[in-house]
Design a protein around this motif. Structure first.
Motif, PDB file in Angstrom:
ATOM      1  N   GLY A  79       0.785  -1.226   0.000  1.00  0.00           N
ATOM      2  CA  GLY A  79       0.000   0.000   0.000  1.00  0.00           C
ATOM      3  C   GLY A  79       0.816   1.275   0.000  1.00  0.00           C
ATOM      4  N   ARG A  80       1.887   1.306   0.775  1.00  0.00           N
ATOM      5  CA  ARG A  80       2.685   2.542   0.851  1.00  0.00           C
ATOM      6  C   ARG A  80       3.536   2.761  -0.388  1.00  0.00           C
ATOM      7  N   HIS A  81       3.652   1.730  -1.243  1.00  0.00           N
ATOM      8  CA  HIS A  81       4.421   1.860  -2.485  1.00  0.00           C
ATOM      9  C   HIS A  81       3.503   2.001  -3.707  1.00  0.00           C
ATOM     10  N   LEU A  82       2.247   2.326  -3.477  1.00  0.00           N
ATOM     11  CA  LEU A  82       1.269   2.296  -4.556  1.00  0.00           C
ATOM     12  C   LEU A  82       1.661   3.134  -5.773  1.00  0.00           C
ATOM     13  N   PRO A  83       2.137   4.378  -5.625  1.00  0.00           N
ATOM     14  CA  PRO A  83       2.537   5.141  -6.816  1.00  0.00           C
ATOM     15  C   PRO A  83       3.638   4.443  -7.619  1.00  0.00           C
ATOM     16  N   GLU A  84       4.619   3.851  -6.933  1.00  0.00           N
ATOM     17  CA  GLU A  84       5.688   3.136  -7.631  1.00  0.00           C
ATOM     18  C   GLU A  84       5.161   1.886  -8.334  1.00  0.00           C
ATOM     19  N   GLU A 102       4.707   1.092 -17.140  1.00  0.00           N
ATOM     20  CA  GLU A 102       5.877   0.881 -17.994  1.00  0.00           C
ATOM     21  C   GLU A 102       5.792  -0.456 -18.726  1.00  0.00           C
ATOM     22  N   ALA A 103       5.181  -1.446 -18.071  1.00  0.00           N
ATOM     23  CA  ALA A 103       5.047  -2.777 -18.664  1.00  0.00           C
ATOM     24  C   ALA A 103       3.799  -2.899 -19.536  1.00  0.00           C
ATOM     25  N   GLY A 104       3.075  -1.788 -19.686  1.00  0.00           N
ATOM     26  CA  GLY A 104       1.877  -1.813 -20.514  1.00  0.00           C
ATOM     27  C   GLY A 104       0.696  -2.491 -19.854  1.00  0.00           C
ATOM     28  N   ARG A 105       0.692  -2.492 -18.537  1.00  0.00           N
ATOM     29  CA  ARG A 105      -0.398  -3.136 -17.803  1.00  0.00           C
ATOM     30  C   ARG A 105      -1.148  -2.122 -16.951  1.00  0.00           C
ATOM     31  N   ASP A 106      -2.465  -2.289 -16.874  1.00  0.00           N
ATOM     32  CA  ASP A 106      -3.236  -1.586 -15.861  1.00  0.00           C
ATOM     33  C   ASP A 106      -3.897  -2.656 -15.024  1.00  0.00           C
ATOM     34  N   GLY A 107      -3.831  -2.474 -13.738  1.00  0.00           N
ATOM     35  CA  GLY A 107      -4.367  -3.498 -12.859  1.00  0.00           C
ATOM     36  C   GLY A 107      -5.525  -2.985 -12.042  1.00  0.00           C
ATOM     37  N   LEU A 108      -5.814  -3.718 -10.990  1.00  0.00           N
ATOM     38  CA  LEU A 108      -6.908  -3.394 -10.093  1.00  0.00           C
ATOM     39  C   LEU A 108      -6.364  -3.239  -8.683  1.00  0.00           C
ATOM     40  N   TYR A 109      -6.970  -2.332  -7.959  1.00  0.00           N
ATOM     41  CA  TYR A 109      -6.541  -2.026  -6.602  1.00  0.00           C
ATOM     42  C   TYR A 109      -7.695  -2.277  -5.640  1.00  0.00           C
ATOM     43  N   GLY A 110      -7.392  -2.872  -4.483  1.00  0.00           N
ATOM     44  CA  GLY A 110      -8.429  -3.094  -3.487  1.00  0.00           C
ATOM     45  C   GLY A 110      -7.926  -2.850  -2.085  1.00  0.00           C
ATOM     46  N   ARG A 164     -13.040  -0.881  -0.966  1.00  0.00           N
ATOM     47  CA  ARG A 164     -12.799  -0.009  -2.132  1.00  0.00           C
ATOM     48  C   ARG A 164     -12.045  -0.793  -3.184  1.00  0.00           C
ATOM     49  N   VAL A 165     -12.601  -0.845  -4.383  1.00  0.00           N
ATOM     50  CA  VAL A 165     -11.971  -1.548  -5.504  1.00  0.00           C
ATOM     51  C   VAL A 165     -12.032  -0.639  -6.731  1.00  0.00           C
ATOM     52  N   GLY A 166     -10.917  -0.503  -7.423  1.00  0.00           N
ATOM     53  CA  GLY A 166     -10.903   0.359  -8.610  1.00  0.00           C
ATOM     54  C   GLY A 166      -9.688   0.084  -9.473  1.00  0.00           C
ATOM     55  N   ARG A 167      -9.555   0.859 -10.543  1.00  0.00           N
ATOM     56  CA  ARG A 167      -8.408   0.712 -11.430  1.00  0.00           C
ATOM     57  C   ARG A 167      -7.151   1.232 -10.750  1.00  0.00           C
ATOM     58  N   LEU A 168      -6.071   0.514 -10.912  1.00  0.00           N
ATOM     59  CA  LEU A 168      -4.803   0.932 -10.323  1.00  0.00           C
ATOM     60  C   LEU A 168      -4.387   2.298 -10.853  1.00  0.00           C
ATOM     61  N   SER A 169      -4.622   2.548 -12.132  1.00  0.00           N
ATOM     62  CA  SER A 169      -4.208   3.817 -12.746  1.00  0.00           C
ATOM     63  C   SER A 169      -4.969   5.018 -12.194  1.00  0.00           C
ATOM     64  N   ASP A 170      -6.063   4.782 -11.489  1.00  0.00           N
ATOM     65  CA  ASP A 170      -6.833   5.881 -10.905  1.00  0.00           C
ATOM     66  C   ASP A 170      -6.356   6.240  -9.502  1.00  0.00           C
ATOM     67  N   MET A 171      -5.439   5.453  -8.957  1.00  0.00           N
ATOM     68  CA  MET A 171      -4.968   5.677  -7.592  1.00  0.00           C
ATOM     69  C   MET A 171      -3.708   6.534  -7.621  1.00  0.00           C
ATOM     70  N   ASP A 172      -3.743   7.653  -6.942  1.00  0.00           N
ATOM     71  CA  ASP A 172      -2.599   8.568  -6.980  1.00  0.00           C
ATOM     72  C   ASP A 172      -1.981   8.799  -5.608  1.00  0.00           C
ATOM     73  N   ALA A 173      -2.337   7.963  -4.641  1.00  0.00           N
ATOM     74  CA  ALA A 173      -1.786   8.123  -3.302  1.00  0.00           C
ATOM     75  C   ALA A 173      -1.525   6.752  -2.699  1.00  0.00           C
ATOM     76  N   SER A 174      -0.804   6.732  -1.596  1.00  0.00           N
ATOM     77  CA  SER A 174      -0.533   5.477  -0.906  1.00  0.00           C
ATOM     78  C   SER A 174      -1.811   4.914  -0.299  1.00  0.00           C
ATOM     79  N   GLY A 175      -1.807   3.616  -0.053  1.00  0.00           N
ATOM     80  CA  GLY A 175      -2.952   2.962   0.551  1.00  0.00           C
ATOM     81  C   GLY A 175      -2.559   2.277   1.847  1.00  0.00           C
ATOM     82  N   PRO A 176      -3.484   1.584   2.497  1.00  0.00           N
ATOM     83  CA  PRO A 176      -3.165   0.871   3.739  1.00  0.00           C
ATOM     84  C   PRO A 176      -2.215  -0.291   3.505  1.00  0.00           C
TER      85      PRO A 176
END
Length: 238
Positions: free
Chosen positions: A179-184, A191-199, A208-220
């Motif tokens: 979670g704390r490395h979410l932006p990285e 860079e690898a051409g992938r978009d994933g999912l975040y929960g 909370r579930v959404g697209r990884l590319s929509d997350m711009d901050a660290s998580g739990p």
């Protein structure tokens, strides 16, 4: 004397197996891991739906300790000693409830080893539980793996470097404890051409579930990232 590690899933009391419910309802004592003895942890919150509160006992662990090995082991020793004491005095069956599965990145393994050292004849068993990656797949409607696809599970509490090699392949990659490395993580996936999912808070009312590319901050700490394998057509990986 028996010690049973019980997986109680990601947090939703309805995602606890029938066998787990039976063990929680019949064990003489149900131990639960917490960071603070004064607080109800996620495992206990789930257990309370299935076990009498009077039989639940909290064991304090340094669950978020990453560097102080001695401190971590002091808590393992104290928790193991308490469980061994209860087993020795009663000769009964104790359950230890853990979120997810007791054999997947669980505190139960350390507890069981400590108790075995103190009580060599104790019988140790586990009851599997639904993992965060399974809950994530269900919540997002995304198959974890298909056909010949491999599945890689990475804990990234200590950094994101293992992820670069993992996303270069064609299999599904699941990230725990990142979670704390979410932006990285998001940058490496892009860079690898992938978009994933975040929960986060999977199985809980504030899930909370959404697209990884929509997350711009660290998580739990217990956030989950799912990077599905590349799939071009139905059955293409068979």
């Amino acid at each position: 004397m028996r010690l049973i590690g019980v997986g109680v899933g990601p947090g939703d009391p309805e995602l606890v197996t029938l066998k787990a419910v039976r063990v929680l309802a019949t064990a003489g004592r149900v131990f639960v891991p917490v960071l603070d003895a004064a607080e109800v942890g996620r495992a206990e919150a789930t257990v309370r739906a299935h076990a009498a509160h009077a039989r639940i006992e909290r064991l304090v662990f340094a669950l978020n300790e990453r560097s102080d090995t001695a401190r971590r082991e002091r808590y393992w020793d104290a928790a193991g000693s308490r469980v061994a004491q209860w087993l020795r005095e009663t000769g009964g069956t104790a359950a230890f409830a853990t979120i997810g599965d007791p054999n997947v990145y669980s505190t139960f393994g350390y507890l069981a080893q400590t108790v075995r050292d103190l009580l060599p004849h104790v019988a140790v068993e586990t009851v599997p539980g639904i993992t965060a990656m399974q809950a994530m797949a269900a919540a997002s409607g995304t198959p974890l793996v298909e056909g010949t696809e491999p599945l890689m599970l990475l804990p990234l509490a200590r950094g994101v470097s293992p992820l670069r090699e993992a996303v270069a392949g064609d299999g599904t990659v699941v990230v725990y404890k990142g979670g704390r490395h979410l932006p990285e993580i998001g940058a490496i996936a892009a860079e690898a051409g992938r978009d994933g999912l975040y929960g986060e808070h999977l199985g809980l009312p504030d899930e909370r579930v959404g697209r990884l590319s929509d997350m711009d901050a660290s998580g739990p700490y217990l956030a989950t990232v799912l990077l599905p394998a590349r799939r071009e057509r139905r059955g293409g990986k068979l």
